[in-house]
Design a protein around this motif. Structure first.
Motif, PDB file in Angstrom:
ATOM      1  N   LEU A  95      11.251   5.459  -2.122  1.00 35.74           N
ATOM      2  CA  LEU A  95      10.968   5.099  -0.290  1.00 35.74           C
ATOM      3  C   LEU A  95       9.451   4.909  -0.058  1.00 35.74           C
ATOM      4  O   LEU A  95       9.430   4.064   0.259  1.00 35.74           O
ATOM      5  CB  LEU A  95      11.861   5.717   0.497  1.00 35.74           C
ATOM      6  N   TYR A  96       8.946   6.198  -0.355  1.00 32.91           N
ATOM      7  CA  TYR A  96       7.756   5.508  -0.140  1.00 32.91           C
ATOM      8  C   TYR A  96       7.555   4.872  -0.919  1.00 32.91           C
ATOM      9  O   TYR A  96       5.844   3.820  -0.549  1.00 32.91           O
ATOM     10  CB  TYR A  96       6.488   7.301  -0.446  1.00 32.91           C
ATOM     11  N   GLU A  97       6.977   4.708  -2.288  1.00 35.37           N
ATOM     12  CA  GLU A  97       6.718   2.773  -3.017  1.00 35.37           C
ATOM     13  C   GLU A  97       7.149   1.949  -1.966  1.00 35.37           C
ATOM     14  O   GLU A  97       6.925   1.012  -1.942  1.00 35.37           O
ATOM     15  CB  GLU A  97       6.832   3.513  -4.929  1.00 35.37           C
ATOM     16  N   LEU A  98       8.180   1.897  -1.979  1.00 36.22           N
ATOM     17  CA  LEU A  98       8.769   0.479  -1.428  1.00 36.22           C
ATOM     18  C   LEU A  98       8.311   0.553  -0.392  1.00 36.22           C
ATOM     19  O   LEU A  98       7.668  -0.762  -0.039  1.00 36.22           O
ATOM     20  CB  LEU A  98      10.088   0.891  -1.259  1.00 36.22           C
ATOM     21  N   SER A  99       7.918   1.665   0.672  1.00 38.38           N
ATOM     22  CA  SER A  99       7.360   0.984   1.871  1.00 38.38           C
ATOM     23  C   SER A  99       5.784   1.049   1.838  1.00 38.38           C
ATOM     24  O   SER A  99       5.960   0.212   3.068  1.00 38.38           O
ATOM     25  CB  SER A  99       7.835   3.119   3.040  1.00 38.38           C
ATOM     26  N   SER A 100       5.757   1.395   1.027  1.00 32.94           N
ATOM     27  CA  SER A 100       4.238   1.423   0.833  1.00 32.94           C
ATOM     28  C   SER A 100       3.952  -0.307  -0.004  1.00 32.94           C
ATOM     29  O   SER A 100       3.066  -0.563   0.547  1.00 32.94           O
ATOM     30  CB  SER A 100       3.244   2.376  -0.106  1.00 32.94           C
ATOM     31  N   THR A 101       4.276  -0.600  -0.827  1.00 33.37           N
ATOM     32  CA  THR A 101       4.624  -2.233  -1.309  1.00 33.37           C
ATOM     33  C   THR A 101       5.241  -3.218   0.177  1.00 33.37           C
ATOM     34  O   THR A 101       4.806  -3.983  -0.163  1.00 33.37           O
ATOM     35  CB  THR A 101       5.799  -2.381  -2.339  1.00 33.37           C
ATOM     36  N   GLY A 102       5.887  -2.531   1.077  1.00 37.84           N
ATOM     37  CA  GLY A 102       6.389  -3.873   2.331  1.00 37.84           C
ATOM     38  C   GLY A 102       5.386  -3.752   3.029  1.00 37.84           C
ATOM     39  O   GLY A 102       4.715  -4.365   3.286  1.00 37.84           O
ATOM     40  N   VAL A 103       4.078  -2.199   3.218  1.00 39.48           N
ATOM     41  CA  VAL A 103       3.236  -2.387   3.852  1.00 39.48           C
ATOM     42  C   VAL A 103       2.083  -3.433   3.344  1.00 39.48           C
ATOM     43  O   VAL A 103       1.644  -3.799   3.869  1.00 39.48           O
ATOM     44  CB  VAL A 103       2.290  -1.527   4.458  1.00 39.48           C
ATOM     45  N   SER A 104       1.734  -3.601   1.715  1.00 40.69           N
ATOM     46  CA  SER A 104       1.350  -3.745   1.408  1.00 40.69           C
ATOM     47  C   SER A 104       1.398  -5.862   1.185  1.00 40.69           C
ATOM     48  O   SER A 104       0.227  -6.254   1.811  1.00 40.69           O
ATOM     49  CB  SER A 104       0.732  -3.836  -0.480  1.00 40.69           C
ATOM     50  N   LEU A 105       2.570  -5.901   1.496  1.00 40.76           N
ATOM     51  CA  LEU A 105       2.928  -7.512   1.343  1.00 40.76           C
ATOM     52  C   LEU A 105       2.926  -8.122   3.007  1.00 40.76           C
ATOM     53  O   LEU A 105       2.084  -9.353   3.314  1.00 40.76           O
ATOM     54  CB  LEU A 105       4.223  -7.611   1.436  1.00 40.76           C
ATOM     55  N   MET A 106       2.628  -7.594   4.448  1.00 37.00           N
ATOM     56  CA  MET A 106       2.851  -7.494   5.334  1.00 37.00           C
ATOM     57  C   MET A 106       1.510  -7.848   6.123  1.00 37.00           C
ATOM     58  O   MET A 106       0.878  -8.649   6.494  1.00 37.00           O
ATOM     59  CB  MET A 106       3.300  -6.528   6.427  1.00 37.00           C
ATOM     60  N   PHE A 107       0.340  -7.000   5.241  1.00 36.99           N
ATOM     61  CA  PHE A 107      -0.943  -6.610   5.790  1.00 36.99           C
ATOM     62  C   PHE A 107      -1.622  -7.887   4.438  1.00 36.99           C
ATOM     63  O   PHE A 107      -2.978  -8.160   4.617  1.00 36.99           O
ATOM     64  CB  PHE A 107      -1.922  -5.793   5.886  1.00 36.99           C
ATOM     65  N   GLY A 108      -0.951  -8.293   3.471  1.00 32.59           N
ATOM     66  CA  GLY A 108      -1.775  -9.064   2.720  1.00 32.59           C
ATOM     67  C   GLY A 108      -2.483  -7.841   1.504  1.00 32.59           C
ATOM     68  O   GLY A 108      -3.428  -9.050   0.952  1.00 32.59           O
ATOM     69  N   ALA A 109      -2.385  -6.671   1.441  1.00 26.99           N
ATOM     70  CA  ALA A 109      -3.350  -5.796   0.492  1.00 26.99           C
ATOM     71  C   ALA A 109      -2.798  -5.432  -0.740  1.00 26.99           C
ATOM     72  O   ALA A 109      -1.304  -6.189  -1.408  1.00 26.99           O
ATOM     73  CB  ALA A 109      -3.244  -4.472   0.791  1.00 26.99           C
ATOM     74  N   PRO A 110      -3.652  -5.430  -1.997  1.00 22.49           N
ATOM     75  CA  PRO A 110      -3.273  -5.685  -3.316  1.00 22.49           C
ATOM     76  C   PRO A 110      -1.760  -4.681  -3.343  1.00 22.49           C
ATOM     77  O   PRO A 110      -1.775  -3.701  -2.556  1.00 22.49           O
ATOM     78  CB  PRO A 110      -4.603  -5.281  -3.850  1.00 22.49           C
ATOM     79  N   LEU A 111      -0.771  -5.216  -3.516  1.00 25.35           N
ATOM     80  CA  LEU A 111       0.235  -4.063  -4.421  1.00 25.35           C
ATOM     81  C   LEU A 111      -0.075  -2.799  -5.294  1.00 25.35           C
ATOM     82  O   LEU A 111      -0.692  -3.310  -6.606  1.00 25.35           O
ATOM     83  CB  LEU A 111       1.127  -5.296  -5.289  1.00 25.35           C
ATOM     84  N   GLY A 112       0.571  -2.023  -5.146  1.00 21.01           N
ATOM     85  CA  GLY A 112       0.366  -1.088  -5.788  1.00 21.01           C
ATOM     86  C   GLY A 112      -0.632  -0.587  -5.873  1.00 21.01           C
ATOM     87  O   GLY A 112      -2.344  -0.215  -5.961  1.00 21.01           O
ATOM     88  N   VAL A 113      -1.131  -1.026  -7.507  1.00 23.73           N
ATOM     89  CA  VAL A 113      -2.074  -0.549  -8.432  1.00 23.73           C
ATOM     90  C   VAL A 113      -3.394  -1.874  -8.705  1.00 23.73           C
ATOM     91  O   VAL A 113      -2.803  -2.377  -8.980  1.00 23.73           O
ATOM     92  CB  VAL A 113      -1.654   0.388  -9.857  1.00 23.73           C
ATOM     93  N   ALA A 114      -4.466  -0.842  -8.364  1.00 27.81           N
ATOM     94  CA  ALA A 114      -5.253  -1.775  -8.277  1.00 27.81           C
ATOM     95  C   ALA A 114      -5.379  -3.005  -9.938  1.00 27.81           C
ATOM     96  O   ALA A 114      -5.033  -2.155 -11.383  1.00 27.81           O
ATOM     97  CB  ALA A 114      -6.539  -1.550  -8.174  1.00 27.81           C
ATOM     98  N   GLY A 115      -5.741  -4.327  -9.829  1.00 35.62           N
ATOM     99  CA  GLY A 115      -5.689  -4.606 -11.706  1.00 35.62           C
ATOM    100  C   GLY A 115      -4.060  -4.671 -12.570  1.00 35.62           C
ATOM    101  O   GLY A 115      -3.869  -5.732 -13.095  1.00 35.62           O
ATOM    102  N   VAL A 116      -2.972  -4.829 -11.389  1.00 34.36           N
ATOM    103  CA  VAL A 116      -1.437  -5.345 -11.930  1.00 34.36           C
ATOM    104  C   VAL A 116      -1.230  -6.306 -11.452  1.00 34.36           C
ATOM    105  O   VAL A 116      -1.690  -6.884 -10.581  1.00 34.36           O
ATOM    106  CB  VAL A 116      -0.545  -4.367 -11.609  1.00 34.36           C
ATOM    107  N   PRO A 117      -1.025  -7.571 -12.178  1.00 29.79           N
ATOM    108  CA  PRO A 117      -0.473  -9.113 -12.063  1.00 29.79           C
ATOM    109  C   PRO A 117       0.436  -8.363 -10.439  1.00 29.79           C
ATOM    110  O   PRO A 117       1.079  -7.650 -10.474  1.00 29.79           O
ATOM    111  CB  PRO A 117      -0.207  -9.673 -12.686  1.00 29.79           C
ATOM    112  N   ALA A 118       0.802  -9.649  -9.548  1.00 27.17           N
ATOM    113  CA  ALA A 118       1.202 -10.028  -8.620  1.00 27.17           C
ATOM    114  C   ALA A 118       2.793  -9.961  -9.680  1.00 27.17           C
ATOM    115  O   ALA A 118       4.255  -8.785  -8.817  1.00 27.17           O
ATOM    116  CB  ALA A 118       1.389 -10.753  -7.652  1.00 27.17           C
ATOM    117  N   TRP A 119       3.506 -10.083 -10.123  1.00 30.43           N
ATOM    118  CA  TRP A 119       4.697 -10.387 -10.699  1.00 30.43           C
ATOM    119  C   TRP A 119       5.086  -8.970 -11.528  1.00 30.43           C
ATOM    120  O   TRP A 119       5.890  -8.606 -11.262  1.00 30.43           O
ATOM    121  CB  TRP A 119       5.159 -11.172 -12.256  1.00 30.43           C
ATOM    122  N   GLY A 120       3.868  -8.066 -11.863  1.00 33.61           N
ATOM    123  CA  GLY A 120       4.281  -6.516 -12.174  1.00 33.61           C
ATOM    124  C   GLY A 120       4.546  -5.535 -11.209  1.00 33.61           C
ATOM    125  O   GLY A 120       5.535  -4.683 -11.185  1.00 33.61           O
ATOM    126  N   GLY A 121       3.774  -5.983  -9.937  1.00 34.16           N
ATOM    127  CA  GLY A 121       4.213  -5.238  -8.595  1.00 34.16           C
ATOM    128  C   GLY A 121       5.827  -5.506  -7.362  1.00 34.16           C
ATOM    129  O   GLY A 121       5.860  -4.509  -7.971  1.00 34.16           O
TER     130      GLY A 121
END
Length: 152
Positions: A95-121
């Protein structure tokens, strides 16, 4: 004795001890999926990251592999001796991972791990959603085992 694993419905009824054990082991499958996702992210960081992340490639890959090994160890522990603590931890982490992904999508921040392509995220987010469902089933099975005093 047949020790084959049958894949139960995570939201189905827990009507027997063998169903409870199978449901408790769903959490182990969730940890295995988490480990596979971590290894996928490590590979993507190592092979598919752009030049901007080249100086962090080794540390980020090592960190992802470290977490994949932790997830694999937790999955092994849950498979061998199902308990209620590990599914709660796995569910909280998913749930933490899902919420951090949702926050990243809301604010346009990079997803999860730096350097992972968007499709990998997006693959990782989908895997975390599946992990959350598996951990819910694992928690239900583990709770039934503890409530009825059954052993795995």
């Amino acid at each position: 004795m047949n020790r084959r694993f049958s894949f139960p419905n995570p939201f189905g009824p827990v009507d027997s001890g063998s169903t409870a054990v199978d449901m408790a082991r769903l959490s182990a499958l969730g940890f295995g999926l988490w480990a596979a996702t971590g290894l996928m992210q490590a590979g993507l960081v190592w092979y598919a990251s752009d030049a901007a992340y080249a100086e962090f490639r080794g540390a980020t890959t090592g960190f992802a592999i470290f977490f994949a090994l932790i997830a694999a160890g937790l999955g092994w522990a849950q498979w061998r001796r199902p308990n209620r603590i590990l599914p709660v931890f796995g569910l909280a982490w998913a749930l933490y991972e899902l919420s951090s992904t949702g926050v990243s999508l809301m604010f346009g921040a990079p997803l999860g791990v730096a350097g992972v392509p968007a499709w990998g995220g997006m693959i990782a987010a989908t895997a975390m959603l599946a992990c959350a469902i598996l951990h819910v089933g694992g928690l239900r099975g583990s709770a039934a085992l503890a409530r009825d005093g059954l052993k795995a």
